[in-house]
Design an enzyme around this catalytic site. Structure first.
Site, PDB file in Angstrom:
ATOM      1  N   ARG A   1     -26.720 -33.976  16.508  1.00  0.00           N
ATOM      2  CA  ARG A   1     -27.399 -33.488  15.320  1.00  0.00           C
ATOM      3  C   ARG A   1     -26.459 -32.621  14.483  1.00  0.00           C
ATOM      4  O   ARG A   1     -25.464 -32.108  14.976  1.00  0.00           O
ATOM      5  CB  ARG A   1     -28.641 -32.694  15.703  1.00  0.00           C
TER       6      ARG A   1
ATOM      7  N   LYS B   1     -36.982 -25.651  14.689  1.00  0.00           N
ATOM      8  CA  LYS B   1     -38.295 -25.524  14.048  1.00  0.00           C
ATOM      9  C   LYS B   1     -38.993 -24.240  14.486  1.00  0.00           C
ATOM     10  O   LYS B   1     -39.699 -23.623  13.706  1.00  0.00           O
ATOM     11  CB  LYS B   1     -39.178 -26.718  14.445  1.00  0.00           C
TER      12      LYS B   1
ATOM     13  N   GLU C   1     -42.133 -35.681  14.634  1.00  0.00           N
ATOM     14  CA  GLU C   1     -43.413 -35.128  15.076  1.00  0.00           C
ATOM     15  C   GLU C   1     -43.897 -34.246  13.933  1.00  0.00           C
ATOM     16  O   GLU C   1     -43.133 -33.420  13.424  1.00  0.00           O
ATOM     17  CB  GLU C   1     -43.230 -34.271  16.336  1.00  0.00           C
TER      18      GLU C   1
END
Length: 563
Positions: free
Chosen positions: A268, A278, A43
RNA sequence: UGCCCUGUGGUGUAAUUGGCAACACGUCUGACUCUGGAUCAGAAAAGUCUAGGUUCGAGCCCUAGCAGGGCAGCCA
């Protein structure tokens, strides 16, 4: 492409991880006509970090290893958070890392029309409905982890009503939040994702690519599987938190009867001494704790690049970190190892004095300059040699002289000898101090018999130190970086906010370091090893024609300072 | 106290699909060296979350626990 059934694997290509095993199996059974097509679907709402790099390397690496394809696709379904700046940085980062998507760069927003039509199809099948409940009411009826939800009073509208309402949603007849389109699945499902999830919400906002064409936007859950289906992705690799969503994607794809990729989840990568979310990185940027997304202390790809990391090093790091399904925190030391290993083989060596101490070589003729030969890279003879000027006055590192050395110190001490790298052995004859008693200068003598490379080594000294010639040295700014946080897992602390755990000494700026003259003409991005210090690269942001700025990429391993 | 996932040296990954746990990073020795770098040699370090069970044999299979993670956005 290899056509027989015992393909390149005969060269005993060991399966790298559990995902390769799954794909090997799919290749055997012909699940996707022996086709492999992966993608990286970010994104555009922030800069890529090392965790994304791992995903890119994984997905691209799989495509490459199976002679398949790799797409870059922007998952731009939320106009309120996404920006073109992020799109551009992501493209740059993916390319830089070597993720070759050729001409296949896609945008989910280009599929909006198709998605809309599919939504209409589901409505017609009686599998989706328009709900007038607001966000709070929907949450209320969704139930909890342990109790089933309740059905919305609008759940049983007719197909015609739903069709009409949905069309009017698209036309902009309603305000944000007034209506949503929901899938009609099962309000009692133990998997909350299946309790009539929302497919479309109304957002009157400018989209960075679509402008104001749309005022309804698909949710991730509705859109993501469709995007992969449209692009005929074979293996949709994503992170663990989407595992519970897989049944939902399966439901959508099956109801629609369209091409169905295989989703595979993996854990991850986390890195210690930093944060990866983020949201947190954005906070560091917005509140100016760092100098932008590419501040060399950040774990972003752009920061690592600016700091001097190579794509190869990052790829090695992510490879060595491994892919599995359990949560993990990779050791920062592994990242450092990967860049040292790479730069050791390719970085030009040079001498630089960060904290200068002047030395006068009293028996070296005033005004005379001797050109000495220095090896550019002992690991790679092809890189050749260079000349460095030597003269009566030089600078050495302050820490390379001690008046009262501890045991085991083998640099310069009063009356002691040390070798000057690529030059001569010198002896410290006199220590000059100022009124405060601080050492400001040393007087030494050199032994002309001990010139480097002459093969005469009748004299043995324990230490070799680096230096620069006083009148030839060039001034440069050098920036030393340390870890951004003081603790291993800044976001694991329940008492303290991660912002309180920032390392106040993560940046040290040395405005007037002295570097050997050869480096005067180096360009942005050039990488060097400053002998005995570490690897440095020319900063791409602050270097000007007047002033060189070097970033320390990583220190050399130092087995002395630990003691 | 619902559903899903995961538990192997300090860290991360592996174990030919049931045959007495390997590799890398890190750590510590020693050698070598004109970078206290690099390189080379070696060492310490897990008996595989726990308890049962199946089996000649279990890290791999079964059962029950325990621990960690994820899920109740109109974020992704």
């Amino acid at each position: 492409m290899n056509n027989n059934n015992t393909p390149e694997n005969t060269s005993e290509k060991k399966p790298k991880n559990f995902i390769y095993e799954i794909i090997d199996e799919d290749m055997k059974t012909g699940k996707f006509e022996k086709r492999v097509h992966t993608r990286f679907p970010p994104e555009p709402n922030g800069y890529l970090h090392i965790g994304h790099a791992a995903s890119i390397c994984l997905n691209y690496g799989i495509a490459r290893d199976y002679n398949g394809k790799f797409n870059l696709r922007f998952d731009d379904t939320n106009p309120e958070k996404e920006e073109i700046e992020y799109v551009e940085s992501i493209i740059q980062d993916v390319k830089w890392l070597g993720g070759d998507f050729e001409d296949r760069i896609f945008y989910a927003s280009d599929y909006f029309e198709q998605m809309y039509n599919w939504a209409v199809e589901l409505i017609k099948k009686g599998k989706a409905y328009v709900d007038d409940l607001n966000a709070d009411e929907i949450r209320e009826l969704r139930g909890t982890l342990t109790e089933p939800g309740k059905e919305s009073p609008f759940r049983n509208r007719t197909v015609d009503q739903n069709l009409d309402l949905f069309e009017r949603m698209r036309k902009g007849e309603y305000k944000n939040g007034e209506k949503v389109l929901r899938a009609k699945i099962d309000m009692a499902s133990p998997n909350l994702n299946l309790r009539d999830p929302i497919m479309y919400r109304i957002v009157h906002a400018e989209h960075h690519r679509q402008g104001s064409k749309w005022c309804i936007y698909p949710t991730y859950d509705w859109a993501h599987g469709l995007e992969d289906s449209i692009e005929r992705i074979t293996h949709s690799i994503c992170t663990l938190e989407f595992e519970n969503h897989r049944p939902l994607y399966d439901w959508f794809l099956n109801e629609l009867g369209v091409y169905h990729p295989q989703q595979i989840e993996f854990a991850r990568i986390n890195l210690n001494y930093t944060v990866m979310s983020k949201r947190k990185l954005l906070k560091l940027v917005q509140e100016k704790y760092v100098d932008g997304w590419d501040d060399p202390r950040m774990p972003t790809v752009s920061a690592l690049r600016r700091r001097g990391y190579t794509p190869e090093a990052i790829r090695n790091f992510t490879d060595n970190s491994g892919i599995a399904k359990r949560d993990k925190v990779s050791d920062y030391a592994l990242l450092e190892f990967s860049i040292r290993e790479d730069l050791n083989k390719r970085a030009q060596r040079a001498m630089a004095v960060l904290h200068p101490l002047k030395i006068v070589i009293t028996n070296f003729p005033d005004g005379e300059v001797e050109e000495l030969d220095a090896v550019n890279n002992p690991e790679d003879p092809d890189m050749g040699t260079r000349k460095i000027p030597f003269s009566r006055e030089i600078f050495v590192e302050q820490t390379d002289f001690m008046e009262n050395p501890p045991k085991g110190y083998h640099r310069l001490i009063p009356g002691g000898e040390v070798r000057l790298r690529y030059a001569y052995i010198i002896k410290c004859e006199e220590v000059i101090k100022n009124e405060k008693g601080e050492v400001v200068e040393l007087h030494c003598t050199f032994d002309p018999e001990t010139k480097s490379g002459t093969g005469i080594s009748k004299k043995k000294v324990k230490g070799t130190i680096h230096w620069v010639s006083a009148k030839h040295a060039v001034e440069a700014e050098v920036r030393l970086y340390d870890r951004l946080f003081m603790v291993e897992q800044p976001d694991a602390d329940k008492e303290k906010d991660f912002m309180e755990l920032l390392n106040p000494n993560s940046l040290e700026i040395i405005p007037n370091a002295l570097i050997e003259p050869l480096l005067k003409d180096s360009k942005s991005g050039d990488r060097f090893q400053f002998e005995r210090h570490g690897y440095f690269s020319v900063d791409t942001k602050y270097t000007t024609s007047e002033k060189l700025v070097f970033n320390r990429t990583v220190t050399l391993k130092d087995s002395w300072s630990k003691k």
